[in-house]
Design an enzyme around this catalytic site. Structure first.
Site, PDB file in Angstrom:
ATOM      1  CG  ASP A  13      -1.812  -1.243   1.259  1.00  0.00           C
ATOM      2  OD1 ASP A  13      -2.222  -1.721   0.192  1.00  0.00           O
ATOM      3  OD2 ASP A  13      -2.029  -1.760   2.368  1.00  0.00           O
ATOM      4  CE  LYS A  16       3.601  -2.569  -4.330  1.00  0.00           C
ATOM      5  NZ  LYS A  16       3.027  -2.251  -3.001  1.00  0.00           N
ATOM      6  N   GLY A  40      -3.857  -4.574  -4.591  1.00  0.00           N
ATOM      7  CA  GLY A  40      -4.804  -3.581  -5.112  1.00  0.00           C
ATOM      8  C   GLY A  40      -4.011  -2.362  -5.534  1.00  0.00           C
ATOM      9  CG  HIS A  41      -0.855  -2.495  -7.684  1.00  0.00           C
ATOM     10  ND1 HIS A  41       0.087  -3.202  -8.378  1.00  0.00           N
ATOM     11  CD2 HIS A  41      -0.608  -2.756  -6.374  1.00  0.00           C
ATOM     12  CE1 HIS A  41       0.866  -3.855  -7.518  1.00  0.00           C
ATOM     13  NE2 HIS A  41       0.462  -3.607  -6.307  1.00  0.00           N
ATOM     14  CD  GLN A 224       1.084  -8.874  -2.174  1.00  0.00           C
ATOM     15  OE1 GLN A 224       1.909  -9.550  -2.762  1.00  0.00           O
ATOM     16  NE2 GLN A 224      -0.135  -8.728  -2.623  1.00  0.00           N
TER      17      GLN A 224
HETATM   18  P1  IMP Z   1      -2.571 -12.832   1.967  1.00  0.00           P
HETATM   19  O1  IMP Z   1      -1.571 -12.299   0.999  1.00  0.00           O
HETATM   20  O2  IMP Z   1      -3.995 -12.606   1.528  1.00  0.00           O
HETATM   21  O3  IMP Z   1      -2.310 -14.247   2.361  1.00  0.00           O
HETATM   22  O4  IMP Z   1      -2.440 -11.976   3.320  1.00  0.00           O
HETATM   23  C1  IMP Z   1      -1.275 -12.038   4.143  1.00  0.00           C
HETATM   24  C2  IMP Z   1      -0.958 -10.672   4.729  1.00  0.00           C
HETATM   25  O5  IMP Z   1      -0.550  -9.797   3.680  1.00  0.00           O
HETATM   26  C3  IMP Z   1      -2.154  -9.975   5.395  1.00  0.00           C
HETATM   27  O6  IMP Z   1      -1.677  -9.205   6.472  1.00  0.00           O
HETATM   28  C4  IMP Z   1      -2.678  -9.071   4.306  1.00  0.00           C
HETATM   29  O7  IMP Z   1      -3.388  -7.971   4.836  1.00  0.00           O
HETATM   30  C5  IMP Z   1      -1.370  -8.636   3.666  1.00  0.00           C
HETATM   31  N1  IMP Z   1      -1.505  -8.235   2.264  1.00  0.00           N
HETATM   32  C6  IMP Z   1      -1.660  -9.022   1.190  1.00  0.00           C
HETATM   33  N2  IMP Z   1      -1.720  -8.309   0.072  1.00  0.00           N
HETATM   34  C7  IMP Z   1      -1.563  -7.022   0.433  1.00  0.00           C
HETATM   35  C8  IMP Z   1      -1.496  -5.798  -0.299  1.00  0.00           C
HETATM   36  O8  IMP Z   1      -1.555  -5.755  -1.526  1.00  0.00           O
HETATM   37  N3  IMP Z   1      -1.328  -4.672   0.457  1.00  0.00           N
HETATM   38  C9  IMP Z   1      -1.205  -4.707   1.795  1.00  0.00           C
HETATM   39  N4  IMP Z   1      -1.261  -5.824   2.513  1.00  0.00           N
HETATM   40  C10 IMP Z   1      -1.435  -6.970   1.846  1.00  0.00           C
END
Ligand code: IMP
Length: 428
Positions: A13, A16, A40-41, A224
């Site tokens: 977040d 990017k 989520g970009h 991420q």
């Molecule tokens: P997962 O990727 O859905 O398995 O989530 C694992 C961790 O990564 C959690 O804390 C999510 O909130 C975080 N996470 C996954 N994708 C994103 C992203 O694009 N932005 C911020 N946090 C993310």
């Protein structure tokens, strides 16, 4: 061989999407290397806003090829939905999009397993997006995953899916008392998505290596952030892929020796969603103010993001792990109304001050941040496009950050739109 990687330096977040969209102007190819539709970009232009989850953030630049690499986990339903939205927006996907034939796919039992595990108090809650990312990568590593190349042969796809289905059905029933829908219905649904996706599947390894040989400019897009990397982040509170720069090599089949630039994107403060340690988190009015001013709600799940001050220990760690040689600082305008701005320079834990990122969760959870304080500029910076126009105190803050982190800034973002940007250099 101009190949650049863009990585998030915090817990995702960082903004990017906007930055990759902007930098795409300089690239021929934009290639996403890991993660899935957990990302989520957000991209804003012409008074419109798009949130991309799987498709690379270069897609709004006609003529730029966008690659979804082998390191990405693709949910066919999510991909088709995103493709439809982009088609409606006038994007020529057939000219611009290719999918690696080696990417693993996410199937409905993956998200069922993800959500079920997260909702059971007997298991450790990670705060995942519930999109099936972890279970799909787990299948990949366990060597039972289904890949995009398996879409090419319908009977092989059926065989693989059925074998997996039988196993998952038993596991889900025994662990969570959940019944999966009938296999044939699930298979037919997948076949509908396959129909749409099939023609986009290519050998992207060869395509990218040929592009490198032709001296084309490639921008590798990370999702991420560094602190969510499965190896280098705050494990186990991480995502299940390598979001750091090394992931670009494994997630695209690009040799490490071809990469000659790594750009880190970092916010002027810190946020995270989900569970896990966050040394500079603010559970007070300043934290709420950062959330309100920065509209800090998840682009994928809508969850409120946890907010805190800029963390130099984390930023330096991200620079070291990724080999970052230029930084993009985002959301500086969110600090416009803060009379005092703090920056964490060390973690105090059991009488010792750490200036390097510890692996120990206990230290990260219970340390006391050591702060340097800055006087805020208390003036509007939204939309400023020239460094000289920034308030003096904002410049001092930016220069201090650059000095503390040890890397120069390439861009400073002063708002969500493409035009709200101060450019201080070029990518390639
Ligand atoms: P997962 O990727 O859905 O398995 O989530 C694992 C961790 O990564 C959690 O804390 C999510 O909130 C975080 N996470 C996954 N994708 C994103 C992203 O694009 N932005 C911020 N946090 C993310």
């Amino acid at each position: 061989m101009p190949v650049a990687v863009v990585v998030g330096m915090q817990w995702g977040d960082e903004g990017k999407g906007k930055i990759i969209d902007l930098l795409s102007e300089e690239a021929d190819i934009v290639a996403r290397y890991q993660g899935g539709h957990n990302a989520g970009h957000t991209i804003c232009f012409d008074d419109k806003q798009f949130v991309l989850h799987l498709i690379p953030s270069g897609i709004f630049h006609p003529g730029k090829l966008c690659v979804i690499g082998n390191g990405v986990v693709i949910d066919p339903a999510a991909l088709v939905e995103e493709m439809e939205q982009l088609k409606e927006a006038g994007v020529d996907l057939e000219a611009q999009l290719v999918l690696s034939d080696r990417a693993n796919i996410i199937l409905p039992y993956h998200s069922t397993s993800d959500k079920s595990r997260e909702s059971e108090s007997r298991f450790q809650k990670i705060g995942t997006t519930g999109r099936g990312i972890g279970p799909s990568y787990a299948d990949k590593i366990a060597r039972v995953g289904i890949r995009t190349c398996d879409f090419l042969d319908e009977s092989r796809l059926r065989e693989l899916y059925q074998a997996n289905y039988r196993e998952k059905k038993q596991i889900l029933k025994n662990l969570y008392d959940i019944d999966l829908p009938d296999f044939e219905a699930m298979f037919q649904e997948l076949m509908k998505f396959r129909e749409v996706i099939l023609k986009f599947i290519k050998n992207t390894h060869t395509l990218l290596r040929e592009a490198i040989a032709e001296n084309k400019k490639i921008l590798c897009e990370g999702a991420q952030g560094t602190m969510l990397d499965v190896d280098h982040g705050t494990y186990p509170y991480v995502t299940s892929s390598n979001s750091t720069a090394g992931g670009a090599c494994t997630g695209l089949g690009i040799p490490p020796t071809s990469i000659n630039r790594v750009v880190g994107v970092i916010k002027a403060y810190t946020t995270r969603v989900g569970e896990g340690p966050f040394p500079t988190e603010l559970n007070d009015g300043d934290g709420e103010k950062l959330r309100d001013e920065g509209h800090e709600f998840g682009a994928t799940t809508g969850r409120p993001r946890r907010c805190g001050w800029f963390d130099v220990v984390l930023a330096r760690y991200a620079v070291a792990v990724n080999g970052i040689d230029a930084i993009v600082l985002t959301k500086i305008d969110v600090l416009d109304k803060f009379a005092t701005i703090k920056v964490c320079t060390g973690y105090k834990y059991k009488g010792q001050v750490y200036d390097e990122m510890p692996a120990d969760l206990d230290c990260l959870e219970n340390c006391e941040p050591v702060y340097a304080e800055f006087e805020g500029w208390m003036a509007n910076t939204v939309g400023i496009t020239s460094y000289d126009e920034l308030p003096e105190k904002a410049k001092q803050y930016i220069e201090k950050l650059s000095g503390l982190v040890g890397v120069k800034f390439l861009m400073i973002s002063t708002g969500p739109a493409r035009k709200h940007t101060i450019c201080l250099g070029s990518l390639f």
